[in-house]
Write a protein that holds these residues in place. Structure first.
Motif, mmCIF file in Angstrom:
data_model
loop_
_atom_site.group_PDB
_atom_site.id
_atom_site.type_symbol
_atom_site.label_atom_id
_atom_site.label_comp_id
_atom_site.label_asym_id
_atom_site.label_seq_id
_atom_site.Cartn_x
_atom_site.Cartn_y
_atom_site.Cartn_z
ATOM 1 N N CYS A 55 5.747 14.072 -3.427
ATOM 2 C CA CYS A 55 4.652 13.861 -4.366
ATOM 3 C C CYS A 55 4.059 15.215 -4.736
ATOM 4 C CB CYS A 55 3.604 12.974 -3.694
ATOM 5 S SG CYS A 55 2.145 12.655 -4.675
ATOM 6 N N ASP A 56 4.202 15.610 -6.007
ATOM 7 C CA ASP A 56 3.534 16.840 -6.427
ATOM 8 C C ASP A 56 2.086 16.506 -6.790
ATOM 9 O OD1 ASP A 56 3.577 15.724 -8.993
ATOM 10 O OD2 ASP A 56 5.122 17.074 -9.736
ATOM 11 N N ASP A 57 1.313 17.508 -7.171
ATOM 12 C CA ASP A 57 -0.109 17.268 -7.423
ATOM 13 C C ASP A 57 -0.353 16.332 -8.600
ATOM 14 O OD1 ASP A 57 -0.765 18.796 -5.240
ATOM 15 O OD2 ASP A 57 -1.186 20.612 -6.391
ATOM 16 N N THR A 58 0.480 16.395 -9.619
ATOM 17 C CA THR A 58 0.330 15.480 -10.761
ATOM 18 C C THR A 58 0.585 14.043 -10.324
ATOM 19 O OG1 THR A 58 1.011 17.214 -12.298
ATOM 20 C CG2 THR A 58 1.173 14.942 -13.080
ATOM 21 N N ALA A 59 1.622 13.831 -9.523
ATOM 22 C CA ALA A 59 1.916 12.483 -9.017
ATOM 23 C C ALA A 59 0.799 11.982 -8.111
ATOM 24 C CB ALA A 59 3.252 12.478 -8.281
ATOM 25 N N TRP A 60 0.151 12.888 -7.378
ATOM 26 C CA TRP A 60 -0.964 12.513 -6.509
ATOM 27 C C TRP A 60 -2.103 11.935 -7.357
ATOM 28 C CZ3 TRP A 60 -3.614 16.511 -2.740
ATOM 29 C CH2 TRP A 60 -4.554 15.862 -1.950
ATOM 30 N N VAL A 61 -2.414 12.585 -8.449
ATOM 31 C CA VAL A 61 -3.460 12.073 -9.343
ATOM 32 C C VAL A 61 -3.053 10.706 -9.887
ATOM 33 C CG1 VAL A 61 -4.675 12.456 -11.531
ATOM 34 C CG2 VAL A 61 -4.323 14.361 -9.933
ATOM 35 N N GLU A 62 -1.786 10.567 -10.267
ATOM 36 C CA GLU A 62 -1.308 9.280 -10.768
ATOM 37 C C GLU A 62 -1.426 8.188 -9.710
ATOM 38 O OE1 GLU A 62 2.631 10.131 -12.208
ATOM 39 O OE2 GLU A 62 1.855 11.360 -13.847
ATOM 40 N N LEU A 63 -1.144 8.518 -8.447
ATOM 41 C CA LEU A 63 -1.310 7.545 -7.367
ATOM 42 C C LEU A 63 -2.768 7.114 -7.239
ATOM 43 C CD1 LEU A 63 0.951 8.976 -4.511
ATOM 44 C CD2 LEU A 63 1.259 6.809 -5.726
ATOM 45 N N CYS A 64 -3.670 8.069 -7.335
ATOM 46 C CA CYS A 64 -5.099 7.746 -7.235
ATOM 47 C C CYS A 64 -5.531 6.791 -8.342
ATOM 48 C CB CYS A 64 -5.943 9.017 -7.289
ATOM 49 S SG CYS A 64 -5.778 10.065 -5.837
ATOM 50 N N VAL A 65 -5.024 7.015 -9.529
ATOM 51 C CA VAL A 65 -5.403 6.189 -10.675
ATOM 52 C C VAL A 65 -4.743 4.810 -10.606
ATOM 53 C CG1 VAL A 65 -5.206 5.998 -13.193
ATOM 54 C CG2 VAL A 65 -5.858 8.171 -12.145
ATOM 55 N N SER A 66 -3.528 4.737 -10.094
ATOM 56 C CA SER A 66 -2.781 3.481 -10.123
ATOM 57 C C SER A 66 -3.111 2.533 -8.967
ATOM 58 C CB SER A 66 -1.272 3.760 -10.126
ATOM 59 O OG SER A 66 -0.868 4.344 -8.899
ATOM 60 N N HIS A 67 -3.863 2.978 -7.978
ATOM 61 C CA HIS A 67 -4.240 2.120 -6.860
ATOM 62 C C HIS A 67 -5.679 1.639 -7.028
ATOM 63 C CE1 HIS A 67 -0.581 3.772 -5.199
ATOM 64 N NE2 HIS A 67 -0.624 2.841 -4.255
ATOM 65 N N ASP A 68 -5.914 0.428 -6.525
ATOM 66 C CA ASP A 68 -7.254 -0.151 -6.641
ATOM 67 C C ASP A 68 -8.269 0.561 -5.760
ATOM 68 O OD1 ASP A 68 -6.376 -2.256 -8.405
ATOM 69 O OD2 ASP A 68 -5.467 -3.200 -6.649
ATOM 70 N N LYS A 69 -7.809 0.982 -4.572
ATOM 71 C CA LYS A 69 -8.711 1.637 -3.624
ATOM 72 C C LYS A 69 -8.030 2.878 -3.061
ATOM 73 C CE LYS A 69 -9.109 -2.184 -1.218
ATOM 74 N NZ LYS A 69 -9.418 -3.057 -0.095
ATOM 75 N N LEU A 70 -8.852 3.795 -2.584
ATOM 76 C CA LEU A 70 -8.367 5.021 -1.964
ATOM 77 C C LEU A 70 -9.148 5.217 -0.663
ATOM 78 C CD1 LEU A 70 -6.877 7.759 -1.940
ATOM 79 C CD2 LEU A 70 -8.733 8.650 -3.341
ATOM 80 N N ILE A 71 -8.403 5.378 0.439
ATOM 81 C CA ILE A 71 -9.028 5.636 1.725
ATOM 82 C C ILE A 71 -8.476 6.944 2.267
ATOM 83 C CG2 ILE A 71 -9.429 4.822 4.080
ATOM 84 C CD1 ILE A 71 -8.918 1.963 3.083
ATOM 85 N N ASN A 72 -9.349 7.869 2.575
ATOM 86 C CA ASN A 72 -8.952 9.138 3.179
ATOM 87 C C ASN A 72 -9.228 9.064 4.666
ATOM 88 O OD1 ASN A 72 -8.359 10.546 0.688
ATOM 89 N ND2 ASN A 72 -10.546 10.445 0.306
ATOM 90 N N TRP A 73 -8.195 9.248 5.449
ATOM 91 C CA TRP A 73 -8.333 9.195 6.914
ATOM 92 C C TRP A 73 -8.378 10.587 7.466
ATOM 93 C CZ3 TRP A 73 -9.234 4.495 8.967
ATOM 94 C CH2 TRP A 73 -8.895 3.380 8.214
ATOM 95 N N ASP A 75 0.847 -1.194 0.000
ATOM 96 C CA ASP A 75 0.000 0.000 0.000
ATOM 97 C C ASP A 75 0.878 1.239 0.000
ATOM 98 O OD1 ASP A 75 -2.231 -1.626 0.143
ATOM 99 O OD2 ASP A 75 -2.766 -1.076 2.195
ATOM 100 N N THR A 76 0.271 2.370 -0.296
ATOM 101 C CA THR A 76 0.974 3.652 -0.252
ATOM 102 C C THR A 76 0.290 4.555 0.755
ATOM 103 O OG1 THR A 76 1.623 3.468 -2.566
ATOM 104 C CG2 THR A 76 1.680 5.672 -1.611
ATOM 105 N N ILE A 77 1.099 5.244 1.553
ATOM 106 C CA ILE A 77 0.600 6.238 2.494
ATOM 107 C C ILE A 77 1.051 7.597 1.977
ATOM 108 C CG2 ILE A 77 0.688 7.102 4.852
ATOM 109 C CD1 ILE A 77 1.542 4.191 5.641
ATOM 110 N N LEU A 78 0.087 8.472 1.740
ATOM 111 C CA LEU A 78 0.365 9.828 1.282
ATOM 112 C C LEU A 78 0.029 10.790 2.406
ATOM 113 C CD1 LEU A 78 1.020 12.024 -0.811
ATOM 114 C CD2 LEU A 78 -1.347 11.810 -1.621
ATOM 115 N N LEU A 79 1.032 11.498 2.900
ATOM 116 C CA LEU A 79 0.835 12.498 3.946
ATOM 117 C C LEU A 79 0.535 13.835 3.290
ATOM 118 C CD1 LEU A 79 3.893 11.574 6.192
ATOM 119 C CD2 LEU A 79 1.535 10.727 6.373
#
Length: 90
Positions: free
Chosen positions: A72-90, A28-32
């Motif tokens: 992670c810049d904003d473009t990479a953030w979008v790429e992370l969202c697209v490349s992962h199966d699920k997204l959880i915002n805590w 998994d990836t953790i984005l702060l």
């Protein structure tokens, strides 16, 4: 199935903190984002999440004057969202 976990708080109530930590799996990836980048000031807590990829939003790091292990810049953030199966915002 990799999950992207976005954290936006430097500290959560104990139950939420336990839940997100238990939800993170190897691969998994953790984005702060926002004030969660302050978690980088306590590397021991972050290092307990073995097997997870850690990154932090560049603009928020700059706002707090921090240097992360990965940026992670904003473009990479979008790429992370697209490349992962699920997204959880805590």
């Amino acid at each position: 199935m990799a999950t992207l976990h976005t954290l936006n708080k430097a500290e959560y109530p104990a139950a939420v903190e336990r839940d997100w930590r238990c939800a993170v799996k190897p691969g998994d990836t953790i984005l702060l984002i926002e004030e969660a980048v302050l978690r980088l000031l306590n590397p021991e807590a972050i290092n307990q999440l073995s097997g997870a990829n850690l990154t932090a939003r560049q603009a928020d790091l700059q706002a707090y004057g921090l240097q992360p292990p990965s940026v992670c810049d904003d473009t990479a953030w979008v790429e992370l969202c697209v490349s992962h199966d699920k997204l959880i915002n805590w």
